[in-house]
Design a protein around this motif. Structure first.
Motif, PDB file in Angstrom:
ATOM      1  N   LYS A 113      -2.532  -2.217   5.325  1.00  0.00           N
ATOM      2  CA  LYS A 113      -2.799  -1.398   4.138  1.00  0.00           C
ATOM      3  C   LYS A 113      -1.492  -0.982   3.463  1.00  0.00           C
ATOM      4  O   LYS A 113      -1.404  -0.922   2.234  1.00  0.00           O
ATOM      5  CB  LYS A 113      -3.616  -0.174   4.513  1.00  0.00           C
ATOM      6  N   GLU A 116      -0.249  -3.929   1.581  1.00  0.00           N
ATOM      7  CA  GLU A 116      -1.055  -4.156   0.363  1.00  0.00           C
ATOM      8  C   GLU A 116      -0.605  -3.226  -0.756  1.00  0.00           C
ATOM      9  O   GLU A 116      -0.515  -3.638  -1.927  1.00  0.00           O
ATOM     10  CB  GLU A 116      -2.536  -3.919   0.668  1.00  0.00           C
ATOM     11  N   GLU A 119       2.681  -4.586  -2.095  1.00  0.00           N
ATOM     12  CA  GLU A 119       2.472  -5.833  -2.851  1.00  0.00           C
ATOM     13  C   GLU A 119       1.918  -5.528  -4.240  1.00  0.00           C
ATOM     14  O   GLU A 119       2.298  -6.158  -5.237  1.00  0.00           O
ATOM     15  CB  GLU A 119       1.508  -6.760  -2.088  1.00  0.00           C
TER      16      GLU A 119
END
Length: 581
Positions: A113, A116, A119
């Motif tokens: 997480k 993510e 990103e």
């Protein structure tokens, strides 16, 4: 990479760096440790490895680069690529930016997480994210740079002066009320508390000193002045803390005690509040009670060699008294909590009486004594016996009645943990005799006596060999000659050459050379022979002969062994053991 391959690579790296031997490598390999987390938990409990060195090894085993951010300056524009709340929530931080990529430090590289979130931010800027594994300390060092303590308090003070820049003697009650409720005062207190947590402080002192309000943090047992504020804001700071702790605002002539619970960095932290009136102003001391992510083991606390062996053997006894002694601030409660965590199981009823409850332990029934309503250690202990306990922890044996009840509880099949204020383990028995405990009853219930003190640990990052004065070394050598061969641990032998260490001072330890604390310990095993000696009056000469047979080592001797291992310094050992050379 499968977990078993990662664990295998980790073991191979530890062997290549000579941190474990071939026998340990093969033993752990044969156990087929299931995951990297499981391997980390087992290995770190048995191998002495610095935090940064461990993170570097773990990063290599994961095939990722490692970086230390301690002391590294990060530009505000780079930091702000990730918002501070996102950074603190996922324990990730951007520490460098190029035309093509952002370089990101991450504490837990398995946290998908967190990756993510990075990103998403990187894609919006058309950049690539490059990850580096960092230690929790390295992460905290970087995050602090979002805003420093001085800058944050300075901004609040500038705002405060624009709202109520009067001297205290010019301020009426209405103005003080406005100050308490104002954003600047709230901000100042919030920042002081947060930076105390980040700096590993155990206590915060907010005190008036002539024309200023001084804030000091106690870190590793030593007070450090952190910031000085104008005296006119002092009353508002004290009042704000009183409001948070539900104390009486209009009571400034008598001491008050209270408690605050806050969530800081996604973690519940308790602050034990104490106010006391001084001449013209009040002083506030806040004890920080932050429950660690994982309970420390006895080895983490400083129990090694024969002391650890005796403690672990006596923890498993079904009844009797397990006694920890030492002055205030010597880590007695932390030792008891480590033992409680080890004993804490669903099928066992554990109940405590504390003053105050310092840490909340899930699954343990914890009670705060209240002498003002007649709920004392003695009366509480009577009530506990009607609560069907298996294990009882009595925060402190303070008087004859509590001592007698603790002995009776141990006699009736309960395991009792408690503390006592004495200077040595040997001194605990005469102290209990002074409390009118019958020798034959004490001999039947006492299992183990521990005495301890805390010494500062040398910083792993800047440890180096050191020389000590020849006269001091000569006297220390004499003391080493009195340590029984069976008392040494950590691979040391009495015949080994003596090496001493110190911390040079670096950014990681605030140039002090020390980081963290560890206990120096002495333990008396109350075996069959010792029980007879207690029942017959505890004659000193006979007691010392039995202790020699037990390979007993004093706190000072334990500290000297830790100094030889490079854990602490000779100066710290002599200070803590109050030895005169």
């Amino acid at each position: 990479m499968p977990n078993n391959n990662r664990v295998q690579q980790l073991l191979d790296l530890l062997l290549a760096k000579h941190l474990i031997d071939q026998q340990a490598h093969d033993s752990w390999q044969a156990k087929s440790l299931g995951s990297l987390a499981e391997a980390e938990k087992i290995i770190r409990n048995q191998v002495v490895i610095g935090d940064e060195q461990w993170v570097e090894i773990k990063a290599t085993s994961l095939g990722m680069p490692y970086v230390s951010l301690v002391g590294k300056a990060i530009g505000p524009q780079t930091l702000q690529i990730l918002p501070q709340d996102l950074s603190e929530n996922y324990q990730i931080v951007v520490f460098n930016k190029t035309n093509q990529a952002i370089e990101v430090g991450i504490v837990d590289p398995t946290n998908l997480k967190a990756m993510e979130a990075v990103e998403f931010v990187a894609r919006k800027s058309g950049l690539k994210a490059v990850y580096y594994v960092v230690s929790p300390e390295s992460f905290r060092s970087a995050v602090k740079q979002y805003e420093s303590l001085g800058e944050e308090v300075g901004e609040a003070m500038d705002f405060a002066e624009s709202i109520f820049g009067q001297k205290e003697e010019e301020s009426g009650n209405d103005i003080l009320d406005d100050q308490i409720k104002s954003a600047p005062v709230t901000k100042i207190i919030s920042v002081i508390l947060r930076h105390a947590i980040e700096g590993r402080a155990s206590d915060i002192h907010i005190e008036p000193v002539v024309d200023e309000s001084r804030v000091r943090y106690r870190i590793d047992g030593i007070l450090h002045t952190t910031i000085k504020l104008p005296i006119y804001v002092h009353a508002a700071l004290v009042a704000r803390i009183k409001v948070m702790a539900n104390l009486k605002l209009d009571e400034t002539r008598a001491p008050q005690d209270g408690r605050i619970r806050l969530k800081i960095h996604q973690k519940d932290v308790d602050f034990r509040i104490s106010t006391i009136p001084l001449i013209g102003q009040e002083k506030v001391v806040m004890r920080i009670l932050s429950t660690p992510d994982k309970a420390p083991t006895l080895e983490d606390l400083g129990f090694m060699g024969i002391q650890r062996k005796l403690a672990e053997e006596n923890i498993d006894k079904p009844n009797g008294i397990f006694l920890v002694t030492g002055p205030t601030g010597s880590g007695k409660s932390t030792t008891l909590y480590a033992i409680l965590d080890r004993l804490n199981r669903e099928e066992i009823n554990i109940t405590t009486l504390e003053d105050p409850v310092e840490y909340f332990v899930k699954g343990v029934n914890q009670s705060q004594i209240r002498p003002e309503v007649g709920f004392t250690f003695a009366s509480g202990l009577r009530s506990l016996l009607r609560q069907d306990p298996d294990i009882m922890m009595v925060g402190e044996i303070r008087d004859n009645e509590t001592a007698g009840l603790a002995i009776q509880s141990g006699l009736t099949g309960h395991f009792v943990l408690s503390t006592l204020h004495t200077n040595s383990a040997v001194g605990a028995v005469p102290r209990l005799f002074d409390m009118k405990v019958e020798p034959f009853l004490l001999s039947s219930t006492l299992n183990l006596i521990i005495a301890q003190r805390l010494v500062r640990k040398i910083c792993d990052n800047c440890r180096e060999e050191a020389k000590i004065p020849l006269d001091v070394e000569g006297k220390i050598t004499e003391k080493i000659s009195t340590i029984p061969e069976g008392g040494f641990y950590g691979g040391l032998k009495k015949s080994d050459p003596h090496k001493w260490y110190q911390g040079k001072g670096c950014v990681r330890c605030g140039d002090t050379g020390y980081k963290g604390r560890i206990a120096i310990v002495e333990t008396i095993n109350v075996n069959r022979y010792m029980r007879e000696l207690i029942a017959n009056g505890f004659h000193k000469d006979l007691v010392m002969k039995e202790l020699q047979r037990q390979n007993y080592i004093t706190m000072e001797q334990d500290g000297i062994i830790k100094a030889l291992l490079g854990v602490t310094t000779v100066e710290e050992v002599l200070r803590a053991s109050e030895s005169e050379l």
